[in-house]
Structure formats: C-alpha cells, structure tokens
Design a protein around this motif. Structure first.
Motif, short mmCIF file in Angstrom:
data_model
loop_
_atom_site.label_atom_id
_atom_site.label_comp_id
_atom_site.label_asym_id
_atom_site.label_seq_id
_atom_site.Cartn_x
_atom_site.Cartn_y
_atom_site.Cartn_z
N PHE A 102 12.13 -31.43 -6.57
CA PHE A 102 11.87 -30.05 -6.89
C PHE A 102 11.24 -28.66 -7.75
O PHE A 102 11.00 -28.21 -7.50
CB PHE A 102 12.76 -29.01 -5.36
N GLY A 125 17.71 -29.37 3.03
CA GLY A 125 16.38 -30.00 3.09
C GLY A 125 15.37 -28.36 3.31
O GLY A 125 15.00 -27.65 2.70
N TYR A 165 13.40 -30.26 4.74
CA TYR A 165 12.26 -29.45 4.40
C TYR A 165 10.64 -29.38 5.13
O TYR A 165 10.43 -28.37 5.49
CB TYR A 165 12.22 -30.52 3.06
N HIS A 208 11.53 -22.62 -1.72
CA HIS A 208 10.09 -23.49 -1.87
C HIS A 208 9.20 -21.47 -1.65
O HIS A 208 8.39 -21.61 -2.35
CB HIS A 208 9.70 -24.49 -1.32
N ILE A 251 9.52 -25.74 6.80
CA ILE A 251 8.85 -24.71 5.71
C ILE A 251 7.89 -23.63 6.41
O ILE A 251 7.48 -22.76 6.22
CB ILE A 251 8.02 -25.79 4.73
N SER A 260 20.68 -35.06 -2.22
CA SER A 260 20.45 -33.62 -2.57
C SER A 260 20.18 -33.38 -3.58
O SER A 260 18.98 -32.68 -3.80
CB SER A 260 21.53 -32.79 -2.07
N ILE A 298 6.21 -34.69 -1.33
CA ILE A 298 6.66 -35.26 0.36
C ILE A 298 6.17 -36.34 0.42
O ILE A 298 7.54 -37.23 0.21
CB ILE A 298 6.79 -33.74 0.95
N VAL A 341 16.09 -26.41 0.74
CA VAL A 341 15.08 -26.78 -0.21
C VAL A 341 13.59 -25.63 0.40
O VAL A 341 12.99 -25.21 -0.99
CB VAL A 341 15.11 -28.15 -0.67
N ALA A 342 13.62 -25.90 1.18
CA ALA A 342 12.31 -25.74 1.42
C ALA A 342 12.66 -23.26 1.69
O ALA A 342 10.94 -23.32 1.56
CB ALA A 342 12.17 -25.69 3.30
#
Length: 429
Positions: free
Chosen positions: A312, A231, A72, A238, A76, A305, A10, A234-235
């Motif tokens: 990712f 964001g 993100y 993860h 997270i 994005s 990141i 995507v977190a």
C-alpha cells in the motif's frame, strides 16, 4: 471510490494470491514434507523449506491475502462516501453491494460444483483413487451408481458449501462461505460506523481485531476476522491519505515491510520445533495467543497483513502489480481458484500417473498397488501443461461465463430494487 490504478494493483495482488494457492495445493499433494521446516529434527532443510523460498510452495498466506482484499475492496466505497459526508449514498451502496456480492459468489461456485460433479460422474476422477498422493486421494469422489443418486448428490453438495462449510466434490470451497461472511462483516461494520468520527471508527476496528485474535476455533478467527478487519484498516488509510500514500514513508520502509511480512508468513504448517527460527517464532507467539489456538494462522495473518501494508505504501510494488501479466492473473483469479482442484484430480493426475496406469503393479496377494509418478522430467512437463490448461480455461470463463453472470446479477438486483431498467453503473464487488 478507488481509482482505476488502485483497483488494478488490488487485482494484481489477487492474481498473485490465486497462483500461490495453486502452488500450495500442488505442494500438499506431491511434497507434503515441505510443510515442515527441515527433513527431520536434525536434518538439513530442502531449498523450499527455507524462509522466503517456502512461499513458493505454501498457500495459507495466500488465503489470508484473499480475506485482506475482501475487507479492503468491500469497505473502500462506503468509507469514501462517509468521508465526503454522503451518508445516504454510503447506505445505498452497502445495500446494493450486499445483494450483488451474494450472487457473485454463489453463482460461480454453483457452476464449479456442477463441473466437478460432472467429472466425478463420468469417472474422470477414477485414477485419483489409486495415486500415491494422500491429499489427492482424500479429494476423490466416486461415480454415483444411479442417475437418481447422482442428481441427489449434486443437489446436496450444491448447498452444503454454504450450510455445512464442506463440499465433497471440491474441498477447496471451504473458504467461500467465509468470504461471504467476511463481506457481510464489512457491511455491518460500515453500517454501524458510517456516521461516527474517524477516531471512533478506528476504535471499532481495534476492538474487532482483538476479537479476531482471541477467536481461534478451528482457525476461523485469525483466518477470517483478523484479515477482514485489517483490510478495512488499509482501506481507511487509503481514504485518509489518498494518492499521497506512496510517498508517506521513506523509500526503504515499504520494501522492508514487504520482506518482513513475507518472512512472518513462512511459519511452517508442521513441526515448527525442527528449526531454530521456527521454534523462536512458536515460542514468541504462544504466550500472546489463547490456549489451544492454531498459531500458524496468526502468523499467516500477521505476515500477509504486513505485506499488504508494505504494498500500500510502495509505489514500486503497485506498479509491478499493475503490469499486464500480473493484472491478467488478477482477472482470472477467481475461476483459477474454482477450477484448479478439479483439474489437479483429473488432467494432472492422468498425465503424471499415466505410465504407471499403463503398467499396473500388484502385490503377492494379487492386489493392485498404488500408482506411482513418472520421472522428474515427466512431472515438470505435466505441470507446465496443467498450468496452461488451467489458465486457458480460466480465461475462457472470464470471456464467456463472467459476462453472463454479471448481466444476471444486474437484472436480478434491478428487479429486487423495483427499478424499471437495469442500471449501467458498474457495481463495486
């Protein structure tokens, strides 16, 4: 919580984004024609007006990446705690991060504004008033006539970044209040969804994304909300997939996502009707965006994005972003963003326009003409020196100022929370 490797990729992505922003501003200053897709309606494009090459001189998609990273990184931690059922820890983390995040944005920005104010009031920007680059001339700030006026100007613009969204000493700070607002959008969303099921949280993300798509006033919705929300998405991926994310998709797909996202991010700032591929993109976007929307912001967001999603899922892309050089770019990314505009208007202008300044030209009325640039070789050499000075200063910032700011933030937050001593735990910022 993200692993060290996860944080490193990141950081690397943040470093790439900051480098792209600087390149974009240099293009805006010295080659604004590159923001169009060709030399004219029937012209042949320059190299950097073609897809993919355009990213070398465009900075808008890089700004979108910054917002994606903000969404993100700030979500997270709470998402990880909520998944583990430790809701109280998630709420505590949100509370601590909110105060620390404010300070870690406001304090460096205040220092950068002071630096620009000092340069302006020591006439370091004087040459920028007379150059042939419109974007640089627009960023020129005169030396104040009196010390009292200079102090008054400093105090006004130190707060105007956050109250009006504009700073005469550094126009590039317009994004910083949006970063702060974006961080608090994350905190409020995490606060509202910490106790809900993953499915309900994803429905909230979907509703927020639609809201961002439809919120188009001055491009703020697509620039801030779309990227912040994605964001967070995507977190969430993860937290759900963990280390298996890089092996979830077949090998070609992440690379194709990255390439496709880079293509989408190439939509030009001006005159999209001049080339068939940009005209097709314009016609594709117009029916699905609100009337009057700045559709380039939507393309920037979709492109950035898609790139983030591809990275990712790609182990190779993550390894590249954790390489020493790219990781160094990430370490210095914030001071690079804060300092580059000041150095463009001072050191770079001095170098590029020095031959013309030493031999000024006048028109028939005796009025001084705008300064003109040196030769191509002279400009290339000046740019090399500029980048060296910029990254050396940014590195010095991380060595000397960042530790002081970090200690101040820790002590301030410890005092605010009524703690007897400063915790050694590193805050997730």
């Amino acid at each position: 919580m993200p692993s060290a490797r996860d944080a490193n990729w990141i950081d690397g992505l943040r470093g790439v984004a900051s480098f792209m922003v600087v390149c974009g501003h240099l293009c805006t200053a010295f080659a604004p024609y590159l923001h169009s897709p060709a030399q004219g309606p029937n012209g042949t494009p320059y190299l950097f007006q073609y897809p993919f090459f355009r990213l070398c001189v465009g900075g808008r998609s890089a700004v979108a990446l910054f917002f994606l990273i903000t969404g993100y990184v700030n979500s997270i931690g709470p998402l990880s705690k909520a998944k583990n059922g430790d809701v109280d820890a998630a709420f505590t983390g949100i509370a601590r991060s909110a105060l620390a995040r404010s300070l870690t944005l406001i304090i460096p920005t205040t220092i950068a504004t002071f630096f620009s104010w000092f340069l302006a009031n020591t006439n370091a920007y004087k040459m920028a008033e007379h150059v042939d680059a419109t974007w640089i001339r627009q960023g020129y700030h005169r030396q104040e006539p009196t010390f009292k006026a200079a102090i008054s100007s400093l105090l006004w613009y130190e707060q105007s970044t956050w109250t009006t969204g504009w700073n005469e000493y550094d126009g590039t700070q317009w994004t910083l209040p949006l970063f702060l607002q974006g961080a608090f959008l994350v905190y409020l969303t995490m606060l509202a969804t910490a106790m809900v099921t993953p499915t309900a949280r994803r429905l909230v993300f979907t509703a927020l994304y639609i809201f961002g798509w439809l919120s188009y006033k001055e491009g703020i919705g697509p620039t801030k909300t779309l990227n912040i929300v994605f964001g967070m998405v995507v977190a969430d991926l993860h937290v759900t997939l963990g280390p298996s994310a890089t092996s979830t998709l077949p090998a070609p797909l992440p690379a194709l996502l990255i390439l496709f996202g880079m293509f989408l991010a190439c939509y030009p700032q001006d005159n999209p009707e001049w080339a068939p591929w940009t005209r097709f993109m314009r016609d594709l976007m117009l029916p699905i965006t609100p009337h009057g929307a700045d559709i380039r912001r939507h393309w920037d967001s979709l492109g950035a994005s898609t790139v983030l999603l591809g990275i990712f899922f790609s182990g190779t892309a993550r390894r590249i972003l954790t390489s020493p050089i790219v990781n160094f770019l990430g370490r210095v990314s914030f001071p690079v963003y804060l300092l580059h505009n000041q150095l463009i208007k001072s050191i770079l202008v001095w170098m590029i326009y020095l031959p013309s300044a030493l031999n000024p030209q006048y028109n028939e009325h005796g009025e001084k003409l705008d300064l003109v640039r040196g030769s191509t070789l002279h400009i290339v050499g000046s740019l090399c020196v500029f980048y060296y000075v910029l990254y050396r200063l940014a590195y010095a910032w991380t060595l000397w100022l960042d530790p002081v700011i970090a200690r101040f933030v820790k002590k301030t937050t410890a005092w605010a929370y009524g703690e007897g001593r400063v915790s050694e735990k590193v805050l997730l910022l």
